[in-house]
Design an enzyme around this catalytic site. Structure first.
Site, PDB file in Angstrom:
ATOM      1  N   ASP A 123       0.854  -1.183   0.000  1.00 24.73           N
ATOM      2  CA  ASP A 123       0.000   0.000   0.000  1.00 24.73           C
ATOM      3  C   ASP A 123       0.890   1.234   0.000  1.00 24.73           C
ATOM      4  O   ASP A 123       2.123   1.126  -0.027  1.00 24.73           O
ATOM      5  CB  ASP A 123      -0.958  -0.002   1.207  1.00 24.73           C
ATOM      6  CG  ASP A 123      -0.214  -0.112   2.540  1.00 24.73           C
ATOM      7  OD1 ASP A 123       1.022   0.055   2.555  1.00 24.73           O
ATOM      8  OD2 ASP A 123      -0.867  -0.354   3.571  1.00 24.73           O
ATOM      9  N   ASP A 125       1.471   5.042   1.921  1.00 28.31           N
ATOM     10  CA  ASP A 125       1.143   5.858   3.087  1.00 28.31           C
ATOM     11  C   ASP A 125       1.761   7.244   2.946  1.00 28.31           C
ATOM     12  O   ASP A 125       2.943   7.381   2.622  1.00 28.31           O
ATOM     13  CB  ASP A 125       1.676   5.207   4.372  1.00 28.31           C
ATOM     14  CG  ASP A 125       1.137   3.806   4.585  1.00 28.31           C
ATOM     15  OD1 ASP A 125      -0.044   3.587   4.281  1.00 28.31           O
ATOM     16  OD2 ASP A 125       1.895   2.937   5.060  1.00 28.31           O
ATOM     17  N   ASP A 150      -3.245   5.398   2.376  1.00 28.52           N
ATOM     18  CA  ASP A 150      -3.578   6.020   3.661  1.00 28.52           C
ATOM     19  C   ASP A 150      -3.050   7.446   3.678  1.00 28.52           C
ATOM     20  O   ASP A 150      -1.870   7.688   3.373  1.00 28.52           O
ATOM     21  CB  ASP A 150      -2.949   5.248   4.827  1.00 28.52           C
ATOM     22  CG  ASP A 150      -3.650   3.924   5.102  1.00 28.52           C
ATOM     23  OD1 ASP A 150      -4.699   3.675   4.475  1.00 28.52           O
ATOM     24  OD2 ASP A 150      -3.145   3.149   5.930  1.00 28.52           O
TER      25      ASP A 150
END
Length: 391
Positions: free
Chosen positions: A192, A194, A315
């Site tokens: 992912d 961030d 995020d």
């Protein structure tokens, strides 16, 4: 000469197999909601990774920390047989395969996956036909399962960063966006992306997240998002939170819609004010859901062509500048490195370290820091650059 090269390669393969076996046992423990066992195996794998040369004999491991009986048994099996029979059996087990599949759904944790398995759900097909009511995150995770379980490249992370930086700059000039996680540690691939966002003037960051998320949503960048408010309250005489990898920053957990031509599209953002009429109409010049970000295309033969975008976990975290150094340290990772750093702070220095602050329990006061280097200095540790924190 060729035989020597082959022998060295075999040693390297065995060395790597030991690390991989311990990491898989750690993963299985974490998937089974056995965090203590998971940490033990992670530490053992980290010790093996840190050794200066391949292990050819168990005598090389004498006196090393974090290598318990179970880990040593696995390593011995790999050295003697080329693989761990326990790990190979685990990898083929129905339980492990089901946990891997179900926890691969965004929004599904170990406990939920275990409950579904007890109900006889082991595959995505069974989950879809189970009649279970899924929450918004799980619905999005199931819909975009393949994309979200595909690794993200650094180039893709940087393309998303360009978009986020342009939006943040247009909403709050002077605000700073930092790419964290594995990419900050020098990794070329990740699961992912961030980002930490702050502003050099304390308090200026308040209200920023809602504006950024609103813009990204209006332009079709977000397939899913959930924003939580900052719930961190500082106490003058004691730590507001115990040392933990969890924090209370304002955060947006999202699934980002990344187009194949994202770097080019990022340049189209410009610096339009958020409340312009063009933005309210979704007509800022940036392509939206209705054009290049379209869904899969049906070919004349009825088969789906490759869609021109993919879903990526992103995020966004907003931190006040006074806490930014601690936030960067906490969000850079790795998880095991952060855990050991907090353990050192608590056990060796009588301090409480979190992603928000460092509290000296003896002096009963918070220790200020404007950089990671200052935090390491407070802990009487030599600074460790991000590239060496992969544990």
């Amino acid at each position: 000469m060729g035989g020597k090269k082959e022998s060295v390669q075999q040693l390297d393969d065995t060395y790597s197999a030991s690390q991989d076996a311990l990491s898989l046992l750690a993963e299985n423990a974490e998937l089974s909601d056995q965090d203590g066992r998971g940490v033990a195996f992670r530490r053992a794998a980290a010790v093996m990774k840190s050794l200066p040369e391949p292990v050819t004999s168990m005598t090389q491991l004498r006196g090393l920390p974090c290598l318990g009986e179970h880990s040593l048994r696995v390593i011995r099996d790999v050295l003697e047989n080329g693989a761990s029979r326990e790990v190979e059996s685990m990898k083929q087990s129905k339980q492990y395969k089901a946990l891997k599949v179900l926890t691969g759904v965004f929004g599904v944790g170990a406990k939920t996956a275990a409950r579904w398995i007890r109900e006889g759900i082991h595959t995505l097909h069974q989950l879809r036909n189970s009649g279970h009511t899924l929450n918004r995150a799980q619905q999005a995770g199931l819909e975009h399962y393949d994309d979200l379980n595909q690794q993200v490249s650094k180039a893709e992370a940087e393309a998303i960063q360009q978009i986020v930086e342009e939006v943040v700059a247009s909403v709050l000039p002077g605000a700073k966006v930092t790419l964290t996680g594995g990419f900050r540690r020098g990794k070329l691939m990740g699961h992912d992306v961030d980002f930490l966002i702050t502003h050099p003037e304390e308090g200026k960051e308040v209200g920023l997240m809602s504006k950024v998320v609103s813009w990204l949503e209006s332009q079709g960048f977000l397939l899913y998002q959930k924003t939580t408010r900052n719930s961190y309250l500082v106490s003058d005489d004691s730590p507001a939170l115990p040392p933990s990898n969890m924090d209370r920053f304002e955060r947006c957990l999202s699934i980002f819609k990344l187009a194949q031509d994202q770097p080019h599209r990022a340049k189209q953002l410009g610096a339009l004010p958020l409340d312009t009429a063009e933005h309210r109409r979704g007509d800022s010049g940036l392509q939206t859901d209705q054009d290049s970000c379209s869904q899969r295309i049906q070919t004349p033969g009825g088969q789906e062509d490759t869609k021109p975008w993919r879903a990526v976990r992103v995020d966004l975290v907003v931190s006040p500048i006074s806490q930014f150094a601690f936030a960067v340290l906490g969000w850079t990772g790795s998880k095991l490195f952060e855990r050991e750093l907090r353990r050192w702070a608590g056990q060796e220095k009588a301090m409480s370290l979190s992603s928000h602050a460092l509290y000296d329990n003896k002096k009963r006061k918070y220790l200020q820091a404007s950089s990671e280097e200052e935090i390491f200095a407070h802990l009487d540790l030599e600074f460790i650059p991000p590239s060496e924190r992969n544990a």
